[in-house]
Design an enzyme around this catalytic site. Sequence first.
Site, mmCIF file in Angstrom:
data_model
loop_
_atom_site.group_PDB
_atom_site.id
_atom_site.type_symbol
_atom_site.label_atom_id
_atom_site.label_comp_id
_atom_site.label_asym_id
_atom_site.label_seq_id
_atom_site.Cartn_x
_atom_site.Cartn_y
_atom_site.Cartn_z
ATOM 1 N N GLU A 120 0.825 -1.211 0.000
ATOM 2 C CA GLU A 120 0.000 0.000 0.000
ATOM 3 C C GLU A 120 0.859 1.260 0.000
ATOM 4 O OE1 GLU A 120 -2.801 -0.567 -0.837
ATOM 5 O OE2 GLU A 120 -3.098 -2.620 -0.170
ATOM 6 N N HIS A 136 -5.146 -6.118 -11.605
ATOM 7 C CA HIS A 136 -4.517 -7.110 -10.733
ATOM 8 C C HIS A 136 -4.051 -8.310 -11.526
ATOM 9 C CE1 HIS A 136 -7.509 -4.846 -8.381
ATOM 10 N NE2 HIS A 136 -6.470 -4.710 -7.581
#
Length: 683
Positions: free
Chosen positions: A374, A461
């Site tokens: 993140e 993704h």
Amino acid sequence: MLSSSSSSSNGSSHRRAPRAAAVALAGVAAFLAAAVQSGAAAATPERAPAAPAQADPGALPVKLTPAQRTALIREADAQKAATAQELNLGAQERLVVRDVVKDADGTVHTRYERTYAGLPVLGGDLVVATAGDGRTEAVTRATRAAITVPSLTPAVAAGQAERQALGAARAEQAGRPDVSGGPRKVVWAASGTPALAYETVVGGLRHDGTPQELHVVTDATTGERLWAYQAVRNGTGHTVYSGTVPLTTAQSGSAYTLTDGARGNHRTYNLNRGTSGTGTLFSGADDVWGDGTPSNLESAAADAHYGAALTWDYYRNVHGRNGIRGDGVGAYSRVHYGNNYVNAFWSDSCFCMTYGDGSGNANPLTSIDVAAHEMTHGLTSATAKLVYSGESGGLNEATSDILGAAVEFHADNSSDVGDYLIGEEIDINGDGTPLRYMDQPSKDGSSKDTWYSGIGSIDVHYSSGPANHFFYLLSEGSGARTINGVSYNSPTADGLPVTGIGRAKAEQIWFRALTTKFTSTTNYAAARTGTLAVAGELYGTTSAEYKAVQDAWAGVAVGARPGGPGGGTSFENAADVSIPDNGAAVTSSITVSGRAGNAPAGLQVGVDIVHTWRGDLVIDLLAPDGTAYRLKNFSSSDSADDVNTTYTVDASAEAANGTWQLRVQDQATRDTGYVNSWQLTFP
């Protein structure tokens, strides 16, 4: 994110006004090395030395203090008008300094945004590499198109753009979508011809409860939707108990707080199942945090705080970067977001990481690799700003996987050993399998092992797979092996082996490419070009490391190997060289080495020049001994734009090794351009 889820003239006597030619882009594909994906060879030596090279210390970044970084930014800001002029930007264009990286040899890589008539240019970013003596060495642009629009007056009302954006959010089953501040007027340049547009940001929540920052770009003339992407990057992770670890905290009176003064005052807050605001800073009477169980709210906070510290230290100690933005300021963490929220995410708007507690609020998503993943989204936003859609979105997501894995290895935590598995301890499928596999991405059932022409249309993704696979191949090589107790077996697209160069070198190459070569629209072909350029800077173009980068990309179907299918051994120079209007000739050089004897009779000279009214140009190839071979003559009637072709030259009388030059001269007034790149290919 870790989620599973031409115009023509009226005659030679009447010259038209100069106009820079637009290069057609696929989606938000970057301009660099577009030919590579169709099989063209790229710069590479015929043979590499057996002994691996050491990185050129002069090409490595130096650790800048906040004051040093501020001084470099201030200097670049003072020179931005002169830089814009040198880059031949239009009269209404302005540069805005965003980031700076300095190498030990004095080279400075300055990243700029652009404005046009005061409007932000989306997809107008560029990076300028300046030598220590002030010379411009290279320019990497997100777009080659000339930034100009016919009118600054919209034909479409802002309200129409807002309704379109809200409709896009509702189509994704967003909850409570809202637009704060209304659409802003911009110039869209990330794909196709630049256009006056509106950018509308839709807030609210996505269908899974993740905060939403949906950016929708609408053509202000036609009302067509040009692009849409999410600015909140999130992921599904897991809590791995990191054991008893030291935490840097702060004491205020008799209380302690999760405040890390050694790392930009990073703080960890408790949202206590809320979904907005900052939450409450964790504090306690002692300096002991959690008991290792999810039911103790401090346990997840300790994991998040620890993971943020590890990530900060990795970027500082390995790459010399002082915080995500390079300014010494720490992001903050929020834990216990929502109820049964199986996700974690990064948000630019709050400059923070946020973690849910997983299914049943029993598995906080606060492991080392999730925290690093993140925070790396924040790094990407501060540097390349890869648009989170299309191929650039896949590269954005892969960057967080790649550097997240690097942080996990660097942490050397015995409770969470480094590996090339993403989310390896999340039991998302009920069988204990990882979320993603870097050695063979397709093992997750959705990710792609190799590049193909439509990969930009799938979820980011899954389109991240080829880049993750590339990094694994570059680090460890192909075939079966066991690392830290985990078995891997990585295949290649062309069936040929790849010899790895080690993770430490691979992560340096990727990080440097991200911070000095990639732009917002970089695609897979451009990522290949950027990483090759970095390998050349660090280890030389005749090194084993350089060849390994090319082989690893060939292993995921991006480009070809030297001498393999797709053609010969090639040497390339992709640095921009401006061509003065009706001025002196300019040259661009390529040094050829590792060749035996003379050059071939069929030497191929690939030329990519961006220039209006190409008939103005005279182009020669200069052999190492100075012999000139004419490639293109002057032609007053050739009004087309650009030279993008391959010439065949009988150079059999010339020694192959040495410095070859492309010489270009503009012999008429009013039209300008630059050498984009050129290459020599030896059949």
